[in-house]
Design a protein around this motif. Structure first.
Motif, PDB file in Angstrom:
ATOM      1  N   LEU A 328       0.816  -1.214   0.000  1.00 39.91           N
ATOM      2  CA  LEU A 328       0.000   0.000   0.000  1.00 39.91           C
ATOM      3  C   LEU A 328       0.850   1.265   0.000  1.00 39.91           C
ATOM      4  O   LEU A 328       0.328   2.357  -0.185  1.00 39.91           O
ATOM      5  CB  LEU A 328      -0.934  -0.009   1.216  1.00 39.91           C
ATOM      6  CG  LEU A 328      -1.892  -1.209   1.298  1.00 39.91           C
ATOM      7  CD1 LEU A 328      -2.811  -1.067   2.501  1.00 39.91           C
ATOM      8  CD2 LEU A 328      -2.700  -1.365   0.018  1.00 39.91           C
ATOM      9  N   SER A 329       2.163   1.127   0.207  1.00 44.70           N
ATOM     10  CA  SER A 329       3.039   2.301   0.193  1.00 44.70           C
ATOM     11  C   SER A 329       3.397   2.724  -1.217  1.00 44.70           C
ATOM     12  O   SER A 329       3.894   3.828  -1.443  1.00 44.70           O
ATOM     13  CB  SER A 329       4.322   2.016   0.975  1.00 44.70           C
ATOM     14  OG  SER A 329       5.169   1.126   0.245  1.00 44.70           O
ATOM     15  N   GLY A 330       3.178   1.819  -2.177  1.00 46.46           N
ATOM     16  CA  GLY A 330       3.506   2.125  -3.562  1.00 46.46           C
ATOM     17  C   GLY A 330       4.965   1.992  -3.916  1.00 46.46           C
ATOM     18  O   GLY A 330       5.389   2.370  -5.014  1.00 46.46           O
ATOM     19  N   SER A 331       5.763   1.425  -3.013  1.00 46.48           N
ATOM     20  CA  SER A 331       7.212   1.316  -3.264  1.00 46.48           C
ATOM     21  C   SER A 331       7.660  -0.128  -3.435  1.00 46.48           C
ATOM     22  O   SER A 331       8.823  -0.439  -3.238  1.00 46.48           O
ATOM     23  CB  SER A 331       7.989   1.954  -2.110  1.00 46.48           C
ATOM     24  OG  SER A 331       7.680   1.309  -0.880  1.00 46.48           O
ATOM     25  N   GLY A 332       6.722  -1.006  -3.796  1.00 49.29           N
ATOM     26  CA  GLY A 332       7.050  -2.424  -3.889  1.00 49.29           C
ATOM     27  C   GLY A 332       7.475  -2.843  -5.274  1.00 49.29           C
ATOM     28  O   GLY A 332       8.053  -2.063  -6.052  1.00 49.29           O
ATOM     29  N   LEU A 333       7.151  -4.084  -5.621  1.00 47.83           N
ATOM     30  CA  LEU A 333       7.478  -4.628  -6.929  1.00 47.83           C
ATOM     31  C   LEU A 333       6.598  -3.995  -8.005  1.00 47.83           C
ATOM     32  O   LEU A 333       5.577  -3.363  -7.696  1.00 47.83           O
ATOM     33  CB  LEU A 333       7.271  -6.146  -6.909  1.00 47.83           C
ATOM     34  CG  LEU A 333       8.186  -6.945  -5.968  1.00 47.83           C
ATOM     35  CD1 LEU A 333       7.735  -8.404  -5.904  1.00 47.83           C
ATOM     36  CD2 LEU A 333       9.635  -6.853  -6.405  1.00 47.83           C
ATOM     37  N   PRO A 334       6.964  -4.146  -9.279  1.00 51.00           N
ATOM     38  CA  PRO A 334       6.154  -3.557 -10.356  1.00 51.00           C
ATOM     39  C   PRO A 334       4.696  -4.016 -10.360  1.00 51.00           C
ATOM     40  O   PRO A 334       3.823  -3.282 -10.829  1.00 51.00           O
ATOM     41  CB  PRO A 334       6.891  -4.022 -11.623  1.00 51.00           C
ATOM     42  CG  PRO A 334       8.307  -4.197 -11.192  1.00 51.00           C
ATOM     43  CD  PRO A 334       8.232  -4.702  -9.789  1.00 51.00           C
ATOM     44  N   ASP A 335       4.423  -5.224  -9.828  1.00 50.89           N
ATOM     45  CA  ASP A 335       3.042  -5.705  -9.809  1.00 50.89           C
ATOM     46  C   ASP A 335       2.264  -5.192  -8.600  1.00 50.89           C
ATOM     47  O   ASP A 335       1.111  -5.593  -8.369  1.00 50.89           O
ATOM     48  CB  ASP A 335       3.003  -7.237  -9.842  1.00 50.89           C
ATOM     49  CG  ASP A 335       3.659  -7.884  -8.627  1.00 50.89           C
ATOM     50  OD1 ASP A 335       4.142  -7.149  -7.746  1.00 50.89           O
ATOM     51  OD2 ASP A 335       3.688  -9.125  -8.564  1.00 50.89           O
ATOM     52  N   HIS A 370       3.039  -0.171   5.841  1.00 54.79           N
ATOM     53  CA  HIS A 370       4.380  -0.016   6.398  1.00 54.79           C
ATOM     54  C   HIS A 370       5.024   1.249   5.860  1.00 54.79           C
ATOM     55  O   HIS A 370       4.660   1.747   4.786  1.00 54.79           O
ATOM     56  CB  HIS A 370       5.260  -1.223   6.034  1.00 54.79           C
ATOM     57  CG  HIS A 370       5.703  -1.212   4.597  1.00 54.79           C
ATOM     58  ND1 HIS A 370       4.859  -1.549   3.565  1.00 54.79           N
ATOM     59  CD2 HIS A 370       6.886  -0.872   4.030  1.00 54.79           C
ATOM     60  CE1 HIS A 370       5.503  -1.431   2.418  1.00 54.79           C
ATOM     61  NE2 HIS A 370       6.729  -1.031   2.662  1.00 54.79           N
ATOM     62  N   LYS A 371       5.935   1.747   6.642  1.00 56.33           N
ATOM     63  CA  LYS A 371       6.798   2.825   6.174  1.00 56.33           C
ATOM     64  C   LYS A 371       8.157   2.220   5.904  1.00 56.33           C
ATOM     65  O   LYS A 371       8.735   1.564   6.778  1.00 56.33           O
ATOM     66  CB  LYS A 371       6.915   3.922   7.229  1.00 56.33           C
ATOM     67  CG  LYS A 371       7.822   5.075   6.793  1.00 56.33           C
ATOM     68  CD  LYS A 371       7.955   6.138   7.873  1.00 56.33           C
ATOM     69  CE  LYS A 371       8.899   7.245   7.409  1.00 56.33           C
ATOM     70  NZ  LYS A 371       9.084   8.284   8.460  1.00 56.33           N
ATOM     71  N   ASN A 372       8.640   2.422   4.711  1.00 52.54           N
ATOM     72  CA  ASN A 372       9.931   1.855   4.345  1.00 52.54           C
ATOM     73  C   ASN A 372      11.032   2.537   5.146  1.00 52.54           C
ATOM     74  O   ASN A 372      11.279   3.731   5.010  1.00 52.54           O
ATOM     75  CB  ASN A 372      10.178   2.040   2.841  1.00 52.54           C
ATOM     76  CG  ASN A 372      11.405   1.294   2.365  1.00 52.54           C
ATOM     77  OD1 ASN A 372      12.164   0.752   3.164  1.00 52.54           O
ATOM     78  ND2 ASN A 372      11.600   1.263   1.058  1.00 52.54           N
ATOM     79  N   LEU A 373      11.685   1.760   6.015  1.00 57.89           N
ATOM     80  CA  LEU A 373      12.759   2.310   6.838  1.00 57.89           C
ATOM     81  C   LEU A 373      14.054   2.501   6.064  1.00 57.89           C
ATOM     82  O   LEU A 373      14.996   3.106   6.565  1.00 57.89           O
ATOM     83  CB  LEU A 373      13.010   1.391   8.040  1.00 57.89           C
ATOM     84  CG  LEU A 373      11.859   1.240   9.033  1.00 57.89           C
ATOM     85  CD1 LEU A 373      12.243   0.277  10.143  1.00 57.89           C
ATOM     86  CD2 LEU A 373      11.463   2.594   9.611  1.00 57.89           C
ATOM     87  N   GLY A 374      14.086   1.954   4.839  1.00 54.42           N
ATOM     88  CA  GLY A 374      15.302   2.056   4.047  1.00 54.42           C
ATOM     89  C   GLY A 374      15.988   0.713   3.899  1.00 54.42           C
ATOM     90  O   GLY A 374      15.358  -0.345   4.040  1.00 54.42           O
TER      91      GLY A 374
END
Length: 482
Positions: A328-335, A370-374
Motif C-alpha cells: 500500500l506504500s507504492g514502493s514495492g514490486l512492479p506488480d 508499512h513505512k519503508n525504513l530504508g
C-alpha cells in the motif's frame, strides 16, 4: 495414510512453515489460543528459524552459526511442534497432510485456521553444471559450508605447485548482485584476507573474487549513486564486478556471456561458485486448493486473508515470501506487491497474528501498511552502505553505514536471548579478531572412528622356505645301495 501422531484434540491454528512469519505468528498467538481452549501447531522440517540477513556474516566467520537461528522448542513452549513437511492441503475439509522429517508414513492434521508461511526457496535456472558445482546462501548449513570451503581452498592451494590448479582453488565466484550477493562476496573477501595473513605460502594478489550480475546495476534497493559507489568500493578491494553478464555454463570451466550481444565474456575455472540470484515461492503451495498468482505466490488481501476471484476464503491466511501481499506504500514490486525480504516478513507476521485473533471476536481487521525504513548492508568490518528513511532520506557509506547495519539487524533478530548471543559474538570479534579456524570433515564426522574401529587386514603368510638337503646325502644313499 498412517494414523496421526499423538495430537492435542483442540481447535487448531495450523502454521505451515517456521521461518520469520511462522515463528512470530506462533509466538504472538500461542498463549492467547491456548487460553481460549485451542492449540497452535507449527509444521516445519527444521527445528529452528534462520535469520537469513546474518548468513553472510556466518559465512564470513563473524557470527557463530547456532546464534543466527532461533530454536522452536526453546521459544514456542505452548505451541505443538511437528517436524516435517506439509505436502498438501485440502482447505475445503480443513485437513493437511504432513510428511515426517524422519521419513515415516504421512499423516493428516485437522485444523480450524491455517496460516501459509512456507517462505521461499532459491530460484535457479537450467544451467549445465550449476546443480553439481554451485552452492546457495539460503540456509545456515550453506553458510557454514561456504565458510569452511573458503578456508579449505586457501589452505589446499598453499601446498599446490601447479599454477592452474592453484588459480582454480583461489578463485571465488558469486552470481547475483542483490543484497545477499554483495554482502556474501564482501564477507568472503574479508575472511580470505584474514586467512591469507596467517598463511605465508599464499599472497593476497593470488586470490580472485568475481561478482556476476545480469542487470546493468547492482542493489536495486539503494539509489543509483550509492550502487555506483558500491561497485567502485568492490573494485578497490580487487573484486571483479561484471555487469550485464550471465553464467552460461558451469560444466568444467565457468563460461560467462555478455547479455547484450550474447558473446563470450570470460572462460575460467573456479572451485567455488555461489548462487544468490533470487528466490521463488515455496512450491508446496501448488499442492493446495488456494488461489495463486502468476509468480506462484498465494493471493491475499492487504489484511493478509487469502482471497481468490470468488472472494475471501474463510479461516485461511498467508504472509511473507510465499504470499503476494499488496504494498500500500507504492514502493514495492512492479506488480504492486511487497518485496520478499525479512523486513516485510517480520512486520506482516505481527499484523497477521493480530488480525487472526481479531477475527475470532468479529473485530475489525487492519490492512498491512508499512513505512519503508530504508536499506542497510554490511560489506565486512567497518564497511557498508545504508539508505535510511526516518527524518527524510539519509544516505550513509563506510563505518556509519556498517554500524547502522549492525544496529538494525541486532534489534530485528528475534528473541532477546538471541540478540544477546549475536552482540556478544560481535564484541568478541572486535576484541579478539576474526576466527579463521577451519573445521574439516563435517560431511563425514565418523571417518576417523570408522578407520580406527576397522581391523587392519592381516598380512599374507609368507610361503614356507624349502629345506636344504644335507651335503653328500644323495651320494651316500647311492653308495650304500650298491
Amino acid at each position: 495414510m498412517a494414523s496421526s501422531p499423538q495430537l492435542l484434540d483442540r481447535p487448531r491454528v495450523l502454521v505451515v512453515g517456521g521461518g520469520y512469519v511462522g515463528l512470530y505468528v506462533a509466538l504472538k498467538l500461542q498463549k492467547k489460543i491456548a487460553n481460549a481452549g485451542g492449540i497452535v501447531t507449527l509444521v516445519d522440517p527444521l527445528p529452528y528459524m534462520t535469520y537469513q540477513p546474518f548468513l553472510p556474516e556466518v559465512a564470513g566467520g563473524n557470527i557463530e552459526a547456532r546464534h543466527a537461528v532461533v530454536s522452536h522448542r526453546q521459544h514456542l513452549k505452548q505451541t505443538e511442534l511437528l517436524q516435517g513437511r506439509v505436502t498438501s492441503i485440502d482447505h475445503a475439509n480443513r485437513t493437511a497432510v504432513v510428511a515426517p522429517a524422519d521419513g515415516g508414513d504421512n499423516f493428516e492434521v485437522p485444523y480450524f485456521d491455517v496460516v501459509i508461511a512456507a517462505g521461499a526457496i532459491t530460484r535457479t535456472f537450467p544451467i549445465k553444471g550449476l546443480a553439481e558445482k554451485g552452492i546457495g546462501l539460503k540456509t545456515i548449513e550453506e553458510a557454514v559450508a561456504l565458510r569452511n570451503s573458503v578456508l579449505d581452498r586457501i589452505e589446499v592451494a598453499s601446498s599446490m605447485t601447479d599454477p592452474a590448479e592453484r588459480a582454480r582453488a583461489l578463485t571465488f565466484v558469486v552470481v547475483g548482485g542483490g543484497f545477499a550477493g554483495i554482502e556474501c562476496i564482501t564477507e568472503m573477501e574479508d575472511l580470505a584476507r584474514a586467512a591469507v595473513k596467517n598463511n605465508p605460502r599464499v599472497k593476497q594478489e593470488e586470490v580472485r573474487f568475481v561478482l556476476v550480475e545480469a542487470m546493468g546495476r547492482i542493489m536495486p534497493e539503494v539509489t543509483a549513486s550509492q550502487a555506483e559507489w558500491v561497485v567502485e568500493h568492490l573494485r578497490s578491494r580487487g573484486i571483479e564486478v561484471l555487469l550485464n553478464t550471465s553464467l552460461d555454463n558451469a560444466e568444467g570451466s565457468l563460461k560467462l556471456i555478455n547479455l547484450p550481444d550474447k558473446s563470450l565474456a570470460q572462460d575460467f575455472e573456479a572451485d567455488t561458485l555461489v548462487w544468490t540470484a533470487g528466490v521463488q515461492a515455496n512450491p508446496m503451495v501448488r499442492s493446495t486448493d488456494f488461489p495463486l498468482e502468476p509468480r506462484g505466490r498465494v493471493r491475499v488481501l492487504a489484511d493478509l486473508r487469502i482471497a481468490g476471484d470468488e472472494g475471501i476464503i474463510p479461516n485461511a491466511w498467508a504472509a511473507g515470501d510465499v504470499a503476494a501481499v499488496p504494498d500500500l506504500s507504492g514502493s514495492g514490486l512492479p506488480d504492486g506487491t511487497c518485496v520478499p525480504n525479512a523486513q516485510h516478513a517480520l512486520r506482516q507476521a505481527k499484523r497477521l497474528a493480530k488480525n487472526l485473533w481479531a477475527s475470532r471476536w468479529d473485530k475489525e481487521l487492519k490492512d498491512y501498511k508499512h513505512k519503508n525504513l530504508g536499506a542497510v548492508a554490511g560489506f565486512g568490518e567497518w564497511k557498508g552502505v545504508a539508505n535510511i528513511n526516518i527524518l527524510g532520506r539519509i544516505g550513509l557509506k563506510g563505518p556509519l553505514a556498517w554500524l547502522a547495519h549492525r544496529g538494525y539487524h541486532g534489534f530485528a533478530m528475534p528473541t532477546f536471548e538471541r540478540k544477546i548471543r549475536v552482540i556478544m559474538n560481535w564484541i568478541l570479534i572486535f576484541l579478539m579478531g576474526r576466527d579463521t579456524t577451519q573445521l574439516i570433515d563435517l560431511d563425514n564426522p565418523r571417518g576417523a572412528f570408522v578407520a580406527a574401529a576397522t581391523p587392519a587386514p592381516k598380512p599374507a603368510a609368507a610361503p614356507a622356505a624349502e629345506q636344504p638337503k644335507a651335503a653328500g646325502s644323495a651320494e651316500r644313499v647311492t653308495a650304500d645301495s650298491k
